[in-house]
Scaffold this motif. Structure first.
Motif, PDB file in Angstrom:
ATOM      1  N   VAL A 193      23.764  48.202  -3.981  1.00  0.00           N
ATOM      2  CA  VAL A 193      22.781  47.121  -4.004  1.00  0.00           C
ATOM      3  C   VAL A 193      23.162  45.987  -3.050  1.00  0.00           C
ATOM      4  O   VAL A 193      24.230  45.994  -2.446  1.00  0.00           O
ATOM      5  N   ASN A 194      22.281  45.001  -2.965  1.00  0.00           N
ATOM      6  CA  ASN A 194      22.436  43.889  -2.028  1.00  0.00           C
ATOM      7  C   ASN A 194      23.228  42.746  -2.655  1.00  0.00           C
ATOM      8  O   ASN A 194      22.674  41.911  -3.362  1.00  0.00           O
ATOM      9  N   LEU A 195      24.520  42.706  -2.405  1.00  0.00           N
ATOM     10  CA  LEU A 195      25.392  41.694  -2.986  1.00  0.00           C
ATOM     11  C   LEU A 195      24.935  40.282  -2.644  1.00  0.00           C
ATOM     12  O   LEU A 195      24.944  39.385  -3.499  1.00  0.00           O
ATOM     13  N   LYS A 196      24.537  40.050  -1.409  1.00  0.00           N
ATOM     14  CA  LYS A 196      24.137  38.703  -0.984  1.00  0.00           C
ATOM     15  C   LYS A 196      22.973  38.180  -1.821  1.00  0.00           C
ATOM     16  O   LYS A 196      22.975  37.028  -2.252  1.00  0.00           O
ATOM     17  N   MET A 197      21.989  39.031  -2.077  1.00  0.00           N
ATOM     18  CA  MET A 197      20.840  38.618  -2.882  1.00  0.00           C
ATOM     19  C   MET A 197      21.269  38.306  -4.316  1.00  0.00           C
ATOM     20  O   MET A 197      20.844  37.306  -4.902  1.00  0.00           O
ATOM     21  N   TYR A 198      22.136  39.135  -4.873  1.00  0.00           N
ATOM     22  CA  TYR A 198      22.582  38.926  -6.243  1.00  0.00           C
ATOM     23  C   TYR A 198      23.347  37.609  -6.388  1.00  0.00           C
ATOM     24  O   TYR A 198      23.148  36.856  -7.337  1.00  0.00           O
ATOM     25  N   LEU A 199      24.238  37.335  -5.436  1.00  0.00           N
ATOM     26  CA  LEU A 199      25.008  36.098  -5.494  1.00  0.00           C
ATOM     27  C   LEU A 199      24.108  34.876  -5.376  1.00  0.00           C
ATOM     28  O   LEU A 199      24.338  33.851  -6.033  1.00  0.00           O
ATOM     29  N   ALA A 200      23.067  34.976  -4.556  1.00  0.00           N
ATOM     30  CA  ALA A 200      22.126  33.864  -4.416  1.00  0.00           C
ATOM     31  C   ALA A 200      21.431  33.586  -5.745  1.00  0.00           C
ATOM     32  O   ALA A 200      21.241  32.419  -6.128  1.00  0.00           O
ATOM     33  N   LEU A 201      21.062  34.624  -6.469  1.00  0.00           N
ATOM     34  CA  LEU A 201      20.406  34.449  -7.771  1.00  0.00           C
ATOM     35  C   LEU A 201      21.357  33.808  -8.783  1.00  0.00           C
ATOM     36  O   LEU A 201      20.973  32.901  -9.527  1.00  0.00           O
ATOM     37  N   ILE A 202      22.610  34.256  -8.787  1.00  0.00           N
ATOM     38  CA  ILE A 202      23.589  33.687  -9.725  1.00  0.00           C
ATOM     39  C   ILE A 202      23.854  32.226  -9.393  1.00  0.00           C
ATOM     40  O   ILE A 202      23.864  31.366 -10.285  1.00  0.00           O
ATOM     41  N   ASN A 203      24.061  31.934  -8.129  1.00  0.00           N
ATOM     42  CA  ASN A 203      24.340  30.549  -7.727  1.00  0.00           C
ATOM     43  C   ASN A 203      23.180  29.612  -8.016  1.00  0.00           C
ATOM     44  O   ASN A 203      23.382  28.413  -8.254  1.00  0.00           O
ATOM     45  N   ALA A 204      21.967  30.147  -8.003  1.00  0.00           N
ATOM     46  CA  ALA A 204      20.788  29.337  -8.301  1.00  0.00           C
ATOM     47  C   ALA A 204      20.513  29.256  -9.800  1.00  0.00           C
ATOM     48  O   ALA A 204      19.564  28.597 -10.227  1.00  0.00           O
ATOM     49  N   GLY A 205      21.346  29.903 -10.596  1.00  0.00           N
ATOM     50  CA  GLY A 205      21.150  29.905 -12.051  1.00  0.00           C
ATOM     51  C   GLY A 205      19.990  30.768 -12.497  1.00  0.00           C
ATOM     52  O   GLY A 205      19.512  30.644 -13.624  1.00  0.00           O
ATOM     53  N   GLU A 206      19.562  31.688 -11.633  1.00  0.00           N
ATOM     54  CA  GLU A 206      18.408  32.545 -11.931  1.00  0.00           C
ATOM     55  C   GLU A 206      18.880  33.825 -12.612  1.00  0.00           C
ATOM     56  O   GLU A 206      18.679  34.933 -12.099  1.00  0.00           O
ATOM     57  N   LEU A 207      19.469  33.670 -13.797  1.00  0.00           N
ATOM     58  CA  LEU A 207      20.031  34.835 -14.473  1.00  0.00           C
ATOM     59  C   LEU A 207      18.954  35.795 -14.956  1.00  0.00           C
ATOM     60  O   LEU A 207      19.186  37.009 -15.053  1.00  0.00           O
ATOM     61  N   GLY A 208      17.776  35.272 -15.265  1.00  0.00           N
ATOM     62  CA  GLY A 208      16.671  36.140 -15.666  1.00  0.00           C
ATOM     63  C   GLY A 208      16.277  37.077 -14.536  1.00  0.00           C
ATOM     64  O   GLY A 208      16.100  38.291 -14.748  1.00  0.00           O
ATOM     65  N   LYS A 209      16.152  36.521 -13.325  1.00  0.00           N
ATOM     66  CA  LYS A 209      15.814  37.347 -12.161  1.00  0.00           C
ATOM     67  C   LYS A 209      16.960  38.289 -11.804  1.00  0.00           C
ATOM     68  O   LYS A 209      16.736  39.422 -11.368  1.00  0.00           O
ATOM     69  N   PHE A 210      18.191  37.799 -11.988  1.00  0.00           N
ATOM     70  CA  PHE A 210      19.365  38.640 -11.760  1.00  0.00           C
ATOM     71  C   PHE A 210      19.311  39.865 -12.669  1.00  0.00           C
ATOM     72  O   PHE A 210      19.498  41.000 -12.221  1.00  0.00           O
ATOM     73  N   ALA A 211      19.019  39.632 -13.939  1.00  0.00           N
ATOM     74  CA  ALA A 211      18.903  40.743 -14.892  1.00  0.00           C
ATOM     75  C   ALA A 211      17.768  41.681 -14.496  1.00  0.00           C
ATOM     76  O   ALA A 211      17.910  42.912 -14.564  1.00  0.00           O
ATOM     77  N   ASP A 212      16.639  41.117 -14.075  1.00  0.00           N
ATOM     78  CA  ASP A 212      15.502  41.948 -13.651  1.00  0.00           C
ATOM     79  C   ASP A 212      15.896  42.881 -12.518  1.00  0.00           C
ATOM     80  O   ASP A 212      15.533  44.068 -12.514  1.00  0.00           O
ATOM     81  N   GLU A 213      16.626  42.344 -11.541  1.00  0.00           N
ATOM     82  CA  GLU A 213      17.033  43.157 -10.396  1.00  0.00           C
ATOM     83  C   GLU A 213      17.992  44.270 -10.820  1.00  0.00           C
ATOM     84  O   GLU A 213      17.917  45.402 -10.314  1.00  0.00           O
ATOM     85  N   LEU A 214      18.880  43.953 -11.744  1.00  0.00           N
ATOM     86  CA  LEU A 214      19.826  44.962 -12.205  1.00  0.00           C
ATOM     87  C   LEU A 214      19.126  46.046 -13.037  1.00  0.00           C
ATOM     88  O   LEU A 214      19.495  47.219 -12.969  1.00  0.00           O
ATOM     89  N   VAL A 215      18.133  45.638 -13.817  1.00  0.00           N
ATOM     90  CA  VAL A 215      17.350  46.623 -14.578  1.00  0.00           C
ATOM     91  C   VAL A 215      16.658  47.592 -13.614  1.00  0.00           C
ATOM     92  O   VAL A 215      16.642  48.812 -13.836  1.00  0.00           O
ATOM     93  N   ILE A 216      16.106  47.058 -12.526  1.00  0.00           N
ATOM     94  CA  ILE A 216      15.468  47.899 -11.510  1.00  0.00           C
ATOM     95  C   ILE A 216      16.494  48.860 -10.896  1.00  0.00           C
ATOM     96  O   ILE A 216      16.217  50.050 -10.681  1.00  0.00           O
TER      97      ILE A 216
END
Length: 233
Positions: free
Chosen positions: A42-65
């Motif tokens: 997967v795309n590490l850069k995108m995941y880190l951006a979501l975590i740093n932005a506090g977007e854990l819901g979107k982070f979880a969504d991406e991991l579910v996908i």
């Protein structure tokens, strides 16, 4: 025979180690045979951006996908080749149609089997400050110790800017081990969990000054190989 699905790329170097260890561990126990594995990198850069932005819901969504892609490809169970995604592990497991094997649960079982009651934890800031390690370990009656704020900042910086970029410097190793010594002096830790799958690439010894260095990559792989072998019987 069941197939393992592995979420890789978080980061890439540790994913390579996972694959090597999975192949070697399975071959050793299955007379040279090879295990069925599907890797979704997967795309590490995108995941880190979501975590740093506090977007854990979107982070979880991406991991579910990402997990669903593995399931659709034929994986019967899955795992993350990283500690940090376990911030949202319970949510992903509840939404996944295939079971997930947790690196945190596997590590807790290992620490418990070694009879340790007081252990340190290194990892990214996300891992050291999140609840997912303390919650699992507290249920097992194991105390978890993290470095102080200054030490955490150092470890996180080196992790993000060196280790994830395949940079492993001797001076970083020396400082990390000095922090381990501090944890033993201040808190009497019986072992140190390398709670980031790039950390064992820097701290390759099994112990330092009497402190066992617990490689979560190898611990997780042992559990995954055991599941592959069990499912093949």
């Amino acid at each position: 025979m069941k197939t393992l699905g592995l979420i890789g790329g978080v980061g890439p170097e540790s994913t390579i180690e996972y694959y090597r260890y999975l192949i070697a561990g399975y071959r050793e126990q299955r007379d040279g045979n090879y295990p069925p594995i599907i890797i979704n990198s997967v795309n590490l850069k995108m995941y880190l951006a979501l975590i740093n932005a506090g977007e854990l819901g979107k982070f979880a969504d991406e991991l579910v996908i990402a997990v669903e892609k593995l399931a659709s490809a034929g994986a019967d169970f899955a795992a993350f080749a990283s500690n940090t995604p376990h911030i949202v592990f319970d949510e992903i497991q509840s939404r996944s149609r295939i079971p997930l094997i947790s690196i945190v649960e596997a590590t807790c079982e290992k620490v418990k089997s070694l009879g340790m009651k007081n252990v340190g934890l290194f990892g990214t800031r996300y891992t050291m400050q999140a609840k997912f390690y303390p919650e699992v370990f507290s249920r097992a009656g194991i105390n978890l110790v993290t470095p102080n704020d200054e030490e955490q900042n150092y470890i996180h910086d080196k992790y993000m800017n060196e280790l994830l970029n395949n940079i492993f410097l001797p001076e970083t190793r020396e400082r990390m081990l000095a922090i381990a010594d501090e944890l033993k002096t201040r808190h009497g830790v019986e072992g140190l969990i390398l709670g980031g799958t790039e950390l064992p690439l820097l701290l390759r010894d099994e112990a330092h000054n009497g402190i066992p260095l617990l490689d979560t990559t190898r611990i997780h792989v042992e559990r995954l190989v055991a599941e592959l072998i069990r499912s093949g019987n």
